[in-house]
Write an enzyme that holds these catalytic residues in place. Structure first.
Site, PDB file in Angstrom:
ATOM      1  N   GLU A   1      -3.872   4.765   1.492  1.00 24.30           N
ATOM      2  CA  GLU A   1      -3.933   5.849   2.567  1.00 24.30           C
ATOM      3  C   GLU A   1      -2.901   6.207   3.135  1.00 24.30           C
ATOM      4  O   GLU A   1      -2.505   7.169   3.599  1.00 24.30           O
ATOM      5  CB  GLU A   1      -5.067   5.036   3.589  1.00 24.30           C
ATOM      6  CG  GLU A   1      -5.339   5.886   4.842  1.00 24.30           C
ATOM      7  CD  GLU A   1      -5.894   7.102   4.697  1.00 24.30           C
ATOM      8  OE1 GLU A   1      -6.697   7.389   3.483  1.00 24.30           O
ATOM      9  OE2 GLU A   1      -6.186   7.853   5.648  1.00 24.30           O
TER      10      GLU A   1
ATOM     11  N   LYS B   1      -1.475   9.958   3.534  1.00 26.76           N
ATOM     12  CA  LYS B   1      -0.902  10.742   4.732  1.00 26.76           C
ATOM     13  C   LYS B   1       0.387  11.061   4.538  1.00 26.76           C
ATOM     14  O   LYS B   1       0.676  12.286   4.861  1.00 26.76           O
ATOM     15  CB  LYS B   1      -0.770   9.772   5.955  1.00 26.76           C
ATOM     16  CG  LYS B   1      -2.034   9.068   6.388  1.00 26.76           C
ATOM     17  CD  LYS B   1      -3.047   9.876   7.060  1.00 26.76           C
ATOM     18  CE  LYS B   1      -3.919  10.613   6.017  1.00 26.76           C
ATOM     19  NZ  LYS B   1      -5.346  10.263   6.218  1.00 26.76           N
TER      20      LYS B   1
ATOM     21  N   HIS C   1       4.037  -4.092 -14.466  1.00 29.16           N
ATOM     22  CA  HIS C   1       3.414  -3.458 -15.656  1.00 29.16           C
ATOM     23  C   HIS C   1       3.917  -1.990 -15.813  1.00 29.16           C
ATOM     24  O   HIS C   1       3.218  -1.304 -16.558  1.00 29.16           O
ATOM     25  CB  HIS C   1       2.030  -3.600 -15.624  1.00 29.16           C
ATOM     26  CG  HIS C   1       1.445  -5.089 -15.484  1.00 29.16           C
ATOM     27  ND1 HIS C   1       1.662  -6.015 -16.546  1.00 29.16           N
ATOM     28  CD2 HIS C   1       1.106  -5.969 -14.422  1.00 29.16           C
ATOM     29  CE1 HIS C   1       1.407  -7.211 -16.027  1.00 29.16           C
ATOM     30  NE2 HIS C   1       1.067  -7.091 -14.639  1.00 29.16           N
TER      31      HIS C   1
ATOM     32  N   LYS D   1      -9.761  21.026   6.122  1.00 34.36           N
ATOM     33  CA  LYS D   1     -10.248  19.791   6.885  1.00 34.36           C
ATOM     34  C   LYS D   1     -11.338  19.723   6.057  1.00 34.36           C
ATOM     35  O   LYS D   1     -12.103  18.406   5.700  1.00 34.36           O
ATOM     36  CB  LYS D   1     -10.493  20.251   8.192  1.00 34.36           C
ATOM     37  CG  LYS D   1     -11.201  19.174   8.827  1.00 34.36           C
ATOM     38  CD  LYS D   1      -9.986  18.106   9.319  1.00 34.36           C
ATOM     39  CE  LYS D   1     -10.764  16.673  10.023  1.00 34.36           C
ATOM     40  NZ  LYS D   1      -9.858  15.508   9.654  1.00 34.36           N
TER      41      LYS D   1
END
Ligand code: AGP
Length: 641
Positions: free
Chosen positions: A514, A518, A537, A636
């Protein structure tokens, strides 16, 4: 987030100027438009010469005139049309409008409609109320009121207030009746009340929901926010929690809820209207990320019974059917998907139900194995995301139990699912999700607790403890928000970098995802998030001297293993920013920049830990001069596939 306004003014033409009271109320509501709304309404009272309430010619009783409209176009045009015949009435032979209350409604209880629009009235029609907030004990109150013969017209919690006041008005004045009624209410509220029998005053009361007051020549007014008062008031005040006031054109009397007198202190207001609509912030994202503690409080309201257990009948699925759930699927996009990833840990740990989290656009095409014991939870703040709506349709066609989590009442997703858990974050204008994201996490975690309660997997006192811990989160989030300046200094240090890596473990991984989202959305930087254990990895090949790595390294998140991962990138020359718990000097000593956050109870850390990451993206974008509210290429609400 509803907006309320209440005005009482003198009927002297010299003091009122040329604008009629209906016009003034509409212009105040216009100035609260930024709060978002789906319906609006106004109630007005007139007085005859000499100051007595105007009496209705048919009923021979003092009267209130009410105008309400659902405003599909998101403008006040529908309401203005209703008011047209009286809009310019300043000094009419039929009496002068001297007081009025107005409301813009952002639905939380009951769909947007004229019937649910404020002002609400009591059975007699003498009392009119506008309300912003959530009445927690509305179910009990509604039962009590209907048992004593009240007729409830709307589906709202707010209407109850008018009837509660009606019950008290037989032997006392409006102020005292409201004081008594307020004692029966729990939850958050800012309320303005008009009584046809009190021609020269209004009463207002608040707890937790905002209410400001203003006075000018021959006018006294109150509203949810400063913008409504600008241009009309010259002195401003804030009504404190659990204070009640009687306002008239030339006086304000303030009391606490025990009836003891309180003093009002003026506040300085130097904002213009645009700054005031953002509560003094430069932009909506700044305002909204700072609203997160309040938003979380609202998400928690009304869902905890007095014995400390959870009540979530809004799922509209009966208890036995929920007890049968053996698999949960959470579907969503972007931040809504991330909130699901965080909640998976709670759903599996508390409710012991295998849980899959899916990106909606993948879920709908991957032939998931669904049956009547599965529960699909569609998460969408807007409730309009096309991919999530399609995922929900697929689940419904498989006879699966389906509910949604949304911030918008009566949005498409809520109409497609029987049950809805509303996040109650209030409108979010900034394209980057902030408060809707953190409230989704809490709503999903409450669902996890509720399933654990139904399945008998946690003792009542364990559930009570976790809910009490949840209630401490707003204060902890506030501490993290108050450290914005420190985040800005880190943003200044790394502002020239183009590539950022975010790492975390356990719930720290979706928090990292998250945070990176942003940063991409508003600061336009390549920000990639990885589970910290995955670095070796492959991605570690990209780490070179100066690469910025942001490590979510709060305690409880396989903390010691995070130390090893931080050392891995440090030894390859990375500059490390750590999200670290207060007083954790050990982790702080490993990183270049420490952003401290308060320590939270297990599984509840995401809503606190995300705050420095939201702030970091916000400050980086602002340092680069980008518009944080309207980032390029993004909408939005994504209503296309
Ligand atoms: C988040 O900052 C984004 N704006 C975006 O990822 C958003 O979360 C996604 O489009 C889902 O929207 P929804 O919650 O309205 O369905």
């Amino acid at each position: 987030m509803c907006g309320i306004v209440a005005i009482v003014r003198s009927t002297t033409p010299e003091e009122n100027g040329s604008e009629s009271l209906p016009e003034v109320l509409i212009s105040c509501l216009n100035k609260l438009e930024y709060r978002g709304y789906d319906s609006a309404g106004i109630a007005l009272g007139r007085v005859e010469e000499g100051g007595a309430s105007l009496v209705d010619s048919d009923t021979k009783r003092p009267t209130i005139e009410r105008f309400r409209a659902a405003v599909s176009t998101r403008s006040l045009e529908e309401l203005k049309k209703l008011l047209e015949p009286i809009a310019h009435t300043t000094h009419a032979p039929t009496g002068n409008y001297n007081r009025g209350i107005g409301h813009t409604r952002w639905a939380t209880h009951g769909r947007p409609s004229e019937r649910n629009a404020h002002p609400h009235q009591d059975c007699s029609g003498s009392i009119a109320v506008v309300h912003n907030g959530i009445i927690e004990n509305w179910r009990e109150l509604a039962d009590e009121l209907t048992a004593t013969g009240h007729h409830l017209e709307s589906e709202t919690d707010s209407e109850l207030i008018a009837h509660l006041i009606e019950e008290e008005t037989s032997d006392v004045d409006l102020l005292e009746a409201t004081r008594r009624a307020t004692k029966r209410i729990s939850g958050s509220f800012a309320i303005a009340i008009m009584d046809a029998n009190s021609p020269n005053s209004l009463v207002v009361v608040r707890r937790l929901s905002p209410l400001v007051m203003g006075t000018g020549k021959g006018i006294c007014m109150t509203a949810s926010d400063i913008p409504a008062l600008l241009g009309l008031a010259d002195t401003y005040y804030v009504l404190e929690d659990d204070e009640i006031a009687e306002i008239s054109p030339d006086s304000i009397r303030v009391f606490d809820l025990n009836g003891d007198t309180r003093e009002l202190h003026p506040i300085l207001v130097s904002w213009d209207i645009s700054a005031a609509q953002k509560s003094g912030y430069d932009d909506f994202m700044g305002k909204e990320l700072n609203e997160q503690p309040t938003a979380i409080k609202d998400t928690l309201l009304g869902r905890v019974a007095t014995n400390g257990s959870l009540t979530m009948d809004e799922t509209r699925i009966d208890d036995d059917a929920l007890r049968d759930v053996d698999k949960v699927f959470v579907v969503g996009c972007g931040s809504s998907f991330h909130s699901g990833l965080i909640a998976k840990y709670a759903l599996e740990h508390w409710a012991r139900i295998p849980t899959e989290i899916d990106i909606s656009s993948e879920f709908r095409y991957r032939d998931p194995i669904l049956n009547s014991s599965s529960l699909v939870v569609g998460v969408s703040q807007s409730g309009e995301t096309m991919d999530t709506l399609r995922a929900i349709s697929l689940a419904k066609s498989s006879k699966t139990k389906v509910i949604s989590i949304s911030n918008v009442v009566d949005s498409s997703i809520t109409r497609h699912t029987g049950g809805v858990i509303y996040t109650r974050a209030g409108p979010e204008v900034g394209v980057a999700a902030t408060k809707t994201f953190s409230t989704q996490i809490i709503a999903l975690q409450m669902l996890a607790l509720y399933l654990a309660q139904l399945k008998g997997l946690l003792y009542p006192d364990e559930i009570k403890t976790i809910l009490e811990q949840m209630r401490t989160l707003p204060d902890l989030m506030q501490i993290a928000l108050d450290r914005s300046e420190k985040v800005l200094t880190v943003a200044e240090e790394i502002a020239s970098k183009r590539d950022l890596f975010y790492i975390g473990r356990n719930t720290g991984y979706p928090v990292a995802l998250e945070g990176a989202l942003k940063m991409k959305e508003i600061a336009y930087l390549r920000a990639e998030a990885y589970p910290a254990g995955e670095l070796k990895h492959g991605p570690i090949a990209l780490i070179e001297p100066g690469t910025v790595v942001i490590a979510v390294a709060t305690r409880g998140r396989l903390w010691e293993k995070m130390h090893a991962n931080i050392s891995e990138v440090k030894s390859r020359g990375a500059t490390v920013v750590g999200i670290i718990n207060d007083e954790d000097d050990q982790t702080a000593s490993l990183v270049d920049y420490a952003l401290f956050v308060p320590r939270t109870p297990p599984l509840l850390d995401a809503v606190v830990d995300i705050i420095p990451l939201q702030l970091l993206a916000y400050h980086m974008a602002k340092l680069k001069g980008f518009n944080v509210d309207r980032p390029r290429n993004l909408a939005k609400t994504v209503t296309v596939e």
